[in-house]
Write a protein that holds these residues in place. Structure first.
Motif, PDB file in Angstrom:
ATOM      1  N   GLU A  47       0.851  -1.184   0.000  1.00 55.95           N
ATOM      2  CA  GLU A  47       0.000   0.000   0.000  1.00 55.95           C
ATOM      3  C   GLU A  47       0.889   1.238   0.000  1.00 55.95           C
ATOM      4  N   LEU A  48       0.595   2.162  -0.922  1.00 54.47           N
ATOM      5  CA  LEU A  48       1.379   3.385  -1.076  1.00 54.47           C
ATOM      6  C   LEU A  48       0.466   4.593  -0.930  1.00 54.47           C
ATOM      7  N   PHE A  49       0.871   5.548  -0.084  1.00 55.63           N
ATOM      8  CA  PHE A  49       0.118   6.773   0.126  1.00 55.63           C
ATOM      9  C   PHE A  49       1.080   7.963   0.000  1.00 55.63           C
ATOM     10  N   ASP A  50       0.744   8.905  -0.849  1.00 51.27           N
ATOM     11  CA  ASP A  50       1.571  10.106  -1.019  1.00 51.27           C
ATOM     12  C   ASP A  50       3.021   9.748  -1.325  1.00 51.27           C
ATOM     13  N   VAL A  51       3.219   8.770  -2.175  1.00 55.49           N
ATOM     14  CA  VAL A  51       4.549   8.298  -2.542  1.00 55.49           C
ATOM     15  C   VAL A  51       4.868   8.715  -3.971  1.00 55.49           C
ATOM     16  N   VAL A  52       6.117   9.118  -4.207  1.00 54.97           N
ATOM     17  CA  VAL A  52       6.613   9.393  -5.549  1.00 54.97           C
ATOM     18  C   VAL A  52       7.585   8.290  -5.938  1.00 54.97           C
ATOM     19  N   LEU A  53       7.329   7.636  -7.067  1.00 52.91           N
ATOM     20  CA  LEU A  53       8.242   6.646  -7.632  1.00 52.91           C
ATOM     21  C   LEU A  53       8.799   7.230  -8.915  1.00 52.91           C
ATOM     22  N   SER A  54      10.097   7.511  -8.911  1.00 49.93           N
ATOM     23  CA  SER A  54      10.703   8.272 -10.005  1.00 49.93           C
ATOM     24  C   SER A  54      12.030   7.663 -10.431  1.00 49.93           C
ATOM     25  N   GLY A  55      12.192   7.501 -11.752  1.00 46.73           N
ATOM     26  CA  GLY A  55      13.484   7.096 -12.283  1.00 46.73           C
ATOM     27  C   GLY A  55      13.898   5.685 -11.928  1.00 46.73           C
ATOM     28  N   ASN A  56      12.922   4.779 -11.792  1.00 46.87           N
ATOM     29  CA  ASN A  56      13.215   3.364 -11.572  1.00 46.87           C
ATOM     30  C   ASN A  56      13.120   2.620 -12.903  1.00 46.87           C
ATOM     31  N   SER A  57      13.717   1.437 -12.977  1.00 50.03           N
ATOM     32  CA  SER A  57      13.731   0.735 -14.259  1.00 50.03           C
ATOM     33  C   SER A  57      13.762  -0.773 -14.066  1.00 50.03           C
ATOM     34  N   GLY A  58      13.243  -1.456 -15.065  1.00 50.48           N
ATOM     35  CA  GLY A  58      13.262  -2.914 -15.107  1.00 50.48           C
ATOM     36  C   GLY A  58      12.760  -3.364 -16.454  1.00 50.48           C
ATOM     37  N   SER A  59      12.808  -4.654 -16.708  1.00 54.53           N
ATOM     38  CA  SER A  59      12.271  -5.153 -17.973  1.00 54.53           C
ATOM     39  C   SER A  59      10.749  -5.190 -17.950  1.00 54.53           C
ATOM     40  N   TRP A  60      10.179  -5.691 -16.855  1.00 53.72           N
ATOM     41  CA  TRP A  60       8.728  -5.733 -16.676  1.00 53.72           C
ATOM     42  C   TRP A  60       8.389  -4.966 -15.399  1.00 53.72           C
ATOM     43  N   GLY A  61       7.706  -3.844 -15.555  1.00 52.45           N
ATOM     44  CA  GLY A  61       7.379  -3.012 -14.412  1.00 52.45           C
ATOM     45  C   GLY A  61       8.529  -2.127 -14.006  1.00 52.45           C
ATOM     46  N   GLY A  62       8.597  -0.945 -14.635  1.00 51.48           N
ATOM     47  CA  GLY A  62       9.699  -0.046 -14.334  1.00 51.48           C
ATOM     48  C   GLY A  62       9.778   0.331 -12.867  1.00 51.48           C
ATOM     49  N   ALA A  63       8.620   0.458 -12.203  1.00 46.50           N
ATOM     50  CA  ALA A  63       8.593   0.777 -10.773  1.00 46.50           C
ATOM     51  C   ALA A  63       8.074  -0.379  -9.933  1.00 46.50           C
ATOM     52  N   ILE A  64       7.018  -1.074 -10.405  1.00 41.96           N
ATOM     53  CA  ILE A  64       6.371  -2.116  -9.601  1.00 41.96           C
ATOM     54  C   ILE A  64       6.067  -3.334 -10.474  1.00 41.96           C
ATOM     55  N   TYR A  65       6.392  -4.515  -9.930  1.00 42.36           N
ATOM     56  CA  TYR A  65       6.014  -5.780 -10.558  1.00 42.36           C
ATOM     57  C   TYR A  65       5.104  -6.531  -9.586  1.00 42.36           C
ATOM     58  N   ILE A  66       3.917  -6.907 -10.057  1.00 42.53           N
ATOM     59  CA  ILE A  66       2.953  -7.631  -9.240  1.00 42.53           C
ATOM     60  C   ILE A  66       2.886  -9.059  -9.769  1.00 42.53           C
ATOM     61  N   ASN A  67       3.283 -10.007  -8.936  1.00 47.64           N
ATOM     62  CA  ASN A  67       3.387 -11.396  -9.360  1.00 47.64           C
ATOM     63  C   ASN A  67       2.267 -12.229  -8.762  1.00 47.64           C
ATOM     64  N   GLY A  68       1.621 -13.029  -9.606  1.00 43.35           N
ATOM     65  CA  GLY A  68       0.615 -13.956  -9.125  1.00 43.35           C
ATOM     66  C   GLY A  68      -0.569 -13.256  -8.504  1.00 43.35           C
ATOM     67  N   ALA A  69      -0.952 -13.689  -7.289  1.00 40.78           N
ATOM     68  CA  ALA A  69      -2.156 -13.170  -6.643  1.00 40.78           C
ATOM     69  C   ALA A  69      -1.847 -12.052  -5.659  1.00 40.78           C
ATOM     70  N   ALA A  70      -0.781 -11.322  -5.860  1.00 37.62           N
ATOM     71  CA  ALA A  70      -0.426 -10.202  -4.985  1.00 37.62           C
ATOM     72  C   ALA A  70      -1.332  -9.006  -5.255  1.00 37.62           C
ATOM     73  N   GLU A  71      -1.322  -8.034  -4.313  1.00 44.22           N
ATOM     74  CA  GLU A  71      -2.149  -6.839  -4.440  1.00 44.22           C
ATOM     75  C   GLU A  71      -1.321  -5.586  -4.212  1.00 44.22           C
ATOM     76  N   VAL A  72      -1.639  -4.551  -4.995  1.00 48.03           N
ATOM     77  CA  VAL A  72      -1.046  -3.228  -4.802  1.00 48.03           C
ATOM     78  C   VAL A  72      -2.167  -2.198  -4.795  1.00 48.03           C
ATOM     79  N   HIS A  73      -2.145  -1.327  -3.790  1.00 49.03           N
ATOM     80  CA  HIS A  73      -3.125  -0.258  -3.663  1.00 49.03           C
ATOM     81  C   HIS A  73      -2.367   1.063  -3.542  1.00 49.03           C
ATOM     82  N   MET A  74      -2.781   2.058  -4.328  1.00 56.35           N
ATOM     83  CA  MET A  74      -2.116   3.355  -4.326  1.00 56.35           C
ATOM     84  C   MET A  74      -3.134   4.478  -4.199  1.00 56.35           C
TER      85      MET A  74
END
Length: 290
Positions: A47-74
């Motif tokens: 869970e992310l509140f008032d968060v800045v994600l800047s200048g991150n990198s990856g092949s899949w999901g530059g900032a966040i990768y959600i695998n399988g049955a995981a959850e992300v709330h922003m």
């Protein structure tokens, strides 16, 4: 500010992590997946509140990768300048993951292939979101391949693709809806184009949207398409077409889209109109949070 210096946060199965009021940059991800966060499978939650994600990198999901049955709330976040060399410039979801986003800005994210801001499958919910100046080969802002999607009160501005869907590409056979959204200056190879591309196997409702093209959608033969304001441009409080988020994208008084949104989504909490639902990110029940 947290500089991950090529590292990442790994939210393991069954774990919970929340972050509030922090800027996170410089992440490079686990196995090139999820530059800042790798949220890993069953019962993992971020869970992310008032968060800045800047200048991150990856092949899949530059900032966040959600695998399988995981959850992300922003909520009240900004994801800017993140890069994926494959899919999901800011976020990639694989499997049965859940991505719920409220009152958040995605700007200047990019993916080499699909989904300049968001890509994947699972359950996607966007409420009162700004998608601006994201780009990818396919699905300039969003590419969604399976599961469900609910895209409500989102303002799509200056997103770019070189193939299909300068703002949104719904591919394969997901089921969902796009309601009370605004599309401005979204292009394919520099040419203004219908912002949403629908796969023929997908099932979707597109309702109460404002588009500066002759239609909001291309493809999507089996889609339900109702009450659209087409060939009309939103008038914002402040906007210049420069691929930079330095604007006030609230609807100006008298603009198309004021009080024209889908009232089934709830009344404005902080729009330009009355108790009705304005189209775009500042309409609906989460508009005052943005």
């Amino acid at each position: 500010t947290i500089d991950l210096a090529g590292g990442h946060f790994h939210v393991k199965p069954g774990a919970y992590l929340d972050a509030d009021g922090v800027t996170i940059s410089g992440g490079a991800g686990k196995n090139n997946k999820g530059g800042a966060f790798y949220v890993d499978n069953t019962d993992a939650m971020l869970e992310l509140f008032d968060v800045v994600l800047s200048g991150n990198s990856g092949s899949w999901g530059g900032a966040i990768y959600i695998n399988g049955a995981a959850e992300v709330h922003m909520q009240r976040c900004r994801l800017t300048g993140n890069l994926a060399t494959q899919e999901g410039g800011a976020v990639f979801t694989e499997g049965e993951g859940v991505l719920e986003v409220e009152a958040t800005i995605f700007d200047a994210n990019s993916a080499s292939l699909r989904g300049g801001a968001v890509s994947g499958e699972g359950a996607l919910t966007l409420n009162s979101v700004i998608m601006m100046a994201n780009h990818a080969e396919d699905g300039g802002a969003v590419r969604w391949d399976g599961g469900t999607f609910a895209i409500h009160n989102v303002t799509f501005v200056e997103n770019r693709a070189s193939d299909d869907g300068p703002a949104i590409h719904i591919f394969s056979s997901p089921v969902g809806e796009i309601r009370s959204c605004i599309f401005t200056d979204n292009t394919i190879n520099g040419a203004l184009s219908n912002p949403v591309h629908g796969g023929s196997a997908a099932t979707a409702v597109v309702s109460h949207c404002l588009c500066d093209t002759s239609s909001c959608i291309s493809g999507g033969a089996a889609w339900t398409y109702t009450f659209a304001l087409t060939n009309q441009s939103a008038t914002y409080v402040s906007y210049s077409a420069n691929n930079t988020y330095d604007d006030n994208l609230r609807l100006a008084e008298g603009s198309p889209g004021v009080d024209d949104g889908d009232t089934s989504l709830g009344a404005d909490s902080a729009g330009s109109g009355t108790s009705a639902n304005d189209m775009g990110a500042y309409g609906g029940s989460y508009g005052d949070v943005l």
